[in-house]
Design an enzyme around this catalytic site. Sequence first.
Site, PDB file in Angstrom:
ATOM      1  N   ASP A 110     -93.942 105.442  36.096  1.00 62.10           N
ATOM      2  CA  ASP A 110     -94.559 104.362  35.547  1.00 62.10           C
ATOM      3  C   ASP A 110     -96.064 104.603  35.702  1.00 62.10           C
ATOM      4  OD1 ASP A 110     -95.079 101.470  34.692  1.00 62.10           O
ATOM      5  OD2 ASP A 110     -92.698 101.737  34.725  1.00 62.10           O
ATOM      6  N   HIS A 115     -97.823  97.384  35.053  1.00 64.65           N
ATOM      7  CA  HIS A 115     -96.173  97.500  34.788  1.00 64.65           C
ATOM      8  C   HIS A 115     -95.564  98.261  35.890  1.00 64.65           C
ATOM      9  CE1 HIS A 115     -92.817  99.267  32.364  1.00 64.65           C
ATOM     10  NE2 HIS A 115     -93.082  98.147  31.477  1.00 64.65           N
ATOM     11  N   ASN A 175     -87.408  98.062  23.120  1.00 63.84           N
ATOM     12  CA  ASN A 175     -87.566  96.664  22.787  1.00 63.84           C
ATOM     13  C   ASN A 175     -87.701  96.613  21.255  1.00 63.84           C
ATOM     14  OD1 ASN A 175     -87.519  96.070  25.203  1.00 63.84           O
ATOM     15  ND2 ASN A 175     -89.647  95.899  25.722  1.00 63.84           N
ATOM     16  N   SER A 180     -87.683  97.041  30.248  1.00 65.98           N
ATOM     17  CA  SER A 180     -88.292  97.377  31.259  1.00 65.98           C
ATOM     18  C   SER A 180     -88.009  96.914  32.694  1.00 65.98           C
ATOM     19  CB  SER A 180     -89.777  97.488  31.219  1.00 65.98           C
ATOM     20  OG  SER A 180     -90.215  98.620  30.492  1.00 65.98           O
TER      21      SER A 180
END
Length: 621
Positions: free
Chosen positions: A160, A193, A285, A346
């Site tokens: 990430d 994130h 998404n 996520s």
Amino acid sequence: MKRLRLLLILIIILLSSCRPAVPPLPATIDRPWPSRRDFVSGLILVKFRSDATAKGIDQVHRSLGGQAERRIEALGIDVVSFTVAGEVDPWLATLETVARYTASTIVEWAEPDYLAYADAIPLALVPNDPSYSGQWHLPKISAPAAWDLTTGAGVIAVLDTGLDAAHADFAGRVLPGWDFVNGDANPADDQGHGTMVAGAAAAKGNNGVAVAGVCWNCQILPVKVLNSSGSGTYDAIAQGIVWAADHGARVINLSLGGSSSAQTLQEAVNYAWGKGVLLVAAAGNSATSTPMYPAGYANVLAVAASDQNDRLASFSNWGTGKVSAPGVGIYTTARGGGVSSASGTSLACPLVSGEAGLLLGRNPGLTAAQLRTAIETQVDPGNDSRVRGRVNVYKAVVAVGPIPSPTPSPVGSWTPTATPRPSATVQPTPVDVEQQVLVLINQNRASAGLAALTMEGHLVVAARRQSADMAANNFCGHTGSDGSTPGSRIVDAGYPYAGLGETVACGYPTAEAAVVAWMGSPGHKAILLDAGARDIGVGYAEGGTYGYLWTCTTGTGGGPVPTATPTVVPTATRTPVPPPTPAATPTGTPMATRTPAPGQYCLRCLKTASGPDDCYVIPCP
């Protein structure tokens, strides 16, 4: 003179045939042309044939203006750069260069270096206080019941934006990682994130800090593959996957995705899968069934997002092969400390990675295929046929090995009934086996400085009733097939004092194995080592899927007979109490459905031309 001219032409033809083949640009590329946002201009990925010589490779690079920057050794893939002239469109030049390399006789394939993006980014923090009560998603997936059996094990690699390793919820469990964005050993999170994702998977639970993740004891391997804007190249992601697989990861979490499939990324996925690593990826998404990558690959477990009603989240991608997990209004760890809240696949993805960690805690020998099968098959139906189902952590833990009951059951106190009414279904059980359980429990009590328990006849009736019921009706739990509870069974048995609790264990073939399992579970141990307990009943039966069914029921002995309304006696060592059913206007409810009060937080979904994009929790306007 004419003969000389023909000779010169022949010489030129012969000389040109000795040069490396540089194919002309084909009229079209045999794949959909990606958008300008999909890849890095001036950088491509090339895999040469295994029989290509170093000289031949160098000639192709020189003839096409390429420069080998680095190599993913495990995959045999070169990252190649080239210069784009100022007047040339970089996007078109990259595609043309891919086409020219592809047409070379010594190139197996070439492709752009695609970009992947983080699926969710928070816009605001929620108050920095212990927030388990707001984590609706953990009871939804039956995590508290699973924690009573295992708090997990193994290494989860989080690929990430990096990790805030200083967050208190990660203390002592962060392994040395790597930064493939900056090329160093400091995978710090400069975006936020990655810290959110890691917390959803593996924040320490029951420690009085911030939030709880799914796998409390999993180690975290941070691998930075996304930059400060939340994007990263496929070559960095591929390198990260290979590196994580080579550095002990049992699970790789990929809360990121790109719209293009790429050979480089697929080969990295296959490499990790071949080394026994489970790869879990966010479905995306974009509210579509069109796959994102790496979630779209066969050797990746793709995770869609669901809401509090087990419906597919409005923004989530879907597909019949995918499982879903909660992904709306998820409280998790924040970069810089404290708590954040966000929505997206996520956040659903790491819940499943954490689930895999719990399964490894229960059975470390599970293969990647076995982990995936348990997760995919042990699901609740949910309310949307577009996905396989919503994950159930406890069911999956049950499926991978023999376990004690989901939750120890303190029965509290009640008004006893004078007349014994034992169930007619009670079957005789071996007294010596039940006595072995008593001896082993008393040994543990002696080690803790506690008085020994006495086998009490009424409690034996209650315990045997439950074990016989579980064997006959093929279940493992505290609620009987007739709706009875631990408390009601003790009342029915005529026990004249206050009952304290019940523990059950299913699938353990010996008394020793059952007691060891109970003592390894904080909640069960608290019941059996209760200082106020004096009496115990042990029941044992055989039958059903579990084979061996054990029940222990404890009571106060000659203590006062209670007359108050029944209450549950809490134990300090139990897992966090699940939050109540969410109110009509919880954090994360779309703004259109309610009028928010000042200081509350609302869910905002940003939209792009192609449809819904990311959803964030922000202060309500």
